[in-house]
Design a protein around this motif. Structure first.
Motif, PDB file in Angstrom:
ATOM      1  N   UNK A  84      29.716  17.856  37.518  1.00 45.39           N
ATOM      2  CA  UNK A  84      30.772  18.093  36.531  1.00 45.39           C
ATOM      3  C   UNK A  84      31.822  19.084  37.021  1.00 45.39           C
ATOM      4  N   UNK A  85      31.402  20.216  37.578  1.00 46.99           N
ATOM      5  CA  UNK A  85      32.359  21.218  38.040  1.00 46.99           C
ATOM      6  C   UNK A  85      33.040  20.803  39.340  1.00 46.99           C
ATOM      7  N   UNK A  86      32.319  20.122  40.184  1.00 48.99           N
ATOM      8  CA  UNK A  86      32.856  19.605  41.444  1.00 48.99           C
ATOM      9  C   UNK A  86      32.677  18.085  41.424  1.00 48.99           C
ATOM     10  N   UNK A  87      33.547  17.385  40.709  1.00 55.21           N
ATOM     11  CA  UNK A  87      33.339  15.949  40.516  1.00 55.21           C
ATOM     12  C   UNK A  87      33.630  15.133  41.761  1.00 55.21           C
ATOM     13  N   UNK A  88      33.015  13.970  41.805  1.00 49.97           N
ATOM     14  CA  UNK A  88      33.316  12.975  42.833  1.00 49.97           C
ATOM     15  C   UNK A  88      34.433  12.108  42.270  1.00 49.97           C
ATOM     16  N   UNK A  89      35.509  11.950  43.015  1.00 43.73           N
ATOM     17  CA  UNK A  89      36.643  11.154  42.559  1.00 43.73           C
ATOM     18  C   UNK A  89      37.161  10.328  43.723  1.00 43.73           C
ATOM     19  N   UNK A  90      38.028   9.382  43.424  1.00 44.83           N
ATOM     20  CA  UNK A  90      38.619   8.553  44.466  1.00 44.83           C
ATOM     21  C   UNK A  90      39.315   9.430  45.497  1.00 44.83           C
ATOM     22  N   UNK A  91      39.123   9.116  46.742  1.00 47.41           N
ATOM     23  CA  UNK A  91      39.767   9.825  47.858  1.00 47.41           C
ATOM     24  C   UNK A  91      39.359  11.301  47.948  1.00 47.41           C
ATOM     25  N   UNK A  92      38.128  11.594  47.559  1.00 43.21           N
ATOM     26  CA  UNK A  92      37.618  12.966  47.641  1.00 43.21           C
ATOM     27  C   UNK A  92      37.720  13.522  49.060  1.00 43.21           C
ATOM     28  N   UNK A  93      37.316  12.725  50.045  1.00 42.62           N
ATOM     29  CA  UNK A  93      37.337  13.235  51.416  1.00 42.62           C
ATOM     30  C   UNK A  93      38.754  13.536  51.878  1.00 42.62           C
ATOM     31  N   UNK A  94      39.692  12.668  51.542  1.00 40.89           N
ATOM     32  CA  UNK A  94      41.086  12.910  51.919  1.00 40.89           C
ATOM     33  C   UNK A  94      41.598  14.200  51.274  1.00 40.89           C
ATOM     34  N   UNK A  95      41.237  14.423  50.023  1.00 44.24           N
ATOM     35  CA  UNK A  95      41.606  15.658  49.338  1.00 44.24           C
ATOM     36  C   UNK A  95      41.037  16.869  50.087  1.00 44.24           C
ATOM     37  N   UNK A  96      39.779  16.785  50.494  1.00 38.98           N
ATOM     38  CA  UNK A  96      39.147  17.878  51.256  1.00 38.98           C
ATOM     39  C   UNK A  96      39.860  18.084  52.590  1.00 38.98           C
ATOM     40  N   UNK A  97      40.267  16.997  53.233  1.00 43.22           N
ATOM     41  CA  UNK A  97      40.987  17.100  54.499  1.00 43.22           C
ATOM     42  C   UNK A  97      42.320  17.836  54.321  1.00 43.22           C
ATOM     43  N   UNK A  98      43.020  17.523  53.237  1.00 41.95           N
ATOM     44  CA  UNK A  98      44.309  18.159  52.980  1.00 41.95           C
ATOM     45  C   UNK A  98      44.146  19.664  52.756  1.00 41.95           C
ATOM     46  N   UNK A  99      43.181  20.027  51.917  1.00 34.99           N
ATOM     47  CA  UNK A  99      42.980  21.453  51.635  1.00 34.99           C
ATOM     48  C   UNK A  99      42.455  22.179  52.865  1.00 34.99           C
ATOM     49  N   UNK A 100      41.547  21.567  53.608  1.00 38.47           N
ATOM     50  CA  UNK A 100      41.049  22.205  54.826  1.00 38.47           C
ATOM     51  C   UNK A 100      42.174  22.355  55.845  1.00 38.47           C
ATOM     52  N   UNK A 101      43.017  21.352  55.964  1.00 39.59           N
ATOM     53  CA  UNK A 101      44.162  21.435  56.882  1.00 39.59           C
ATOM     54  C   UNK A 101      45.114  22.562  56.510  1.00 39.59           C
ATOM     55  N   UNK A 102      45.337  22.752  55.224  1.00 40.06           N
ATOM     56  CA  UNK A 102      46.183  23.848  54.778  1.00 40.06           C
ATOM     57  C   UNK A 102      45.556  25.202  55.074  1.00 40.06           C
TER      58      UNK A 102
END
Length: 117
Positions: free
Chosen positions: A97-115
């Protein structure tokens, strides 16, 4: 979107594609607000007073420098349709619930990690 003050100027790290993520109706994070903020910055001309960077999407090998390789691999596999197949991993990696699984989760993680990198 991140902010940092360097050499008398504010730096902004932003990728517009992060704003399309939807965490769900009950989650407090609303990434579309990042895009709204971006449009306000442009409308007021504030971007001319700051350095703006568009980060790259972090590669899995870069993410594995800070997270276990099995966690990075799991993030690549998990999606809303198959999350019920991985109850042990969901609990192990504190997804739910607090850290939900959603479409394109990995891409989102890649963007934030890249930043962050």
């Amino acid at each position: 979107m991140m902010w940092q003050k360097t050499s008398g100027r504010f730096c902004r790290i932003f990728r517009g594609d992060v704003g399309s993520v939807y965490f769900g109706p009950n989650h407090p994070m609303k990434p579309h607000r990042l895009c709204m903020t971006h449009h306000l910055i442009l409308a007021y001309g504030l971007h001319s007073k700051m350095e703006v960077y568009r980060p790259h999407k972090a590669y899995p090998i870069e993410m594995a420098q800070f997270h276990s390789p099995d966690y990075v691999e799991f993030l690549q596999r998990i999606n809303p349709e198959n999350q019920n197949l991985f109850p042990n991993e969901m609990a192990r990696y504190n997804l739910g619930e607090d850290c939900p699984v959603f479409e394109d989760l990995f891409e989102f993680c890649q963007i934030y990690a890249g930043g962050t990198i």
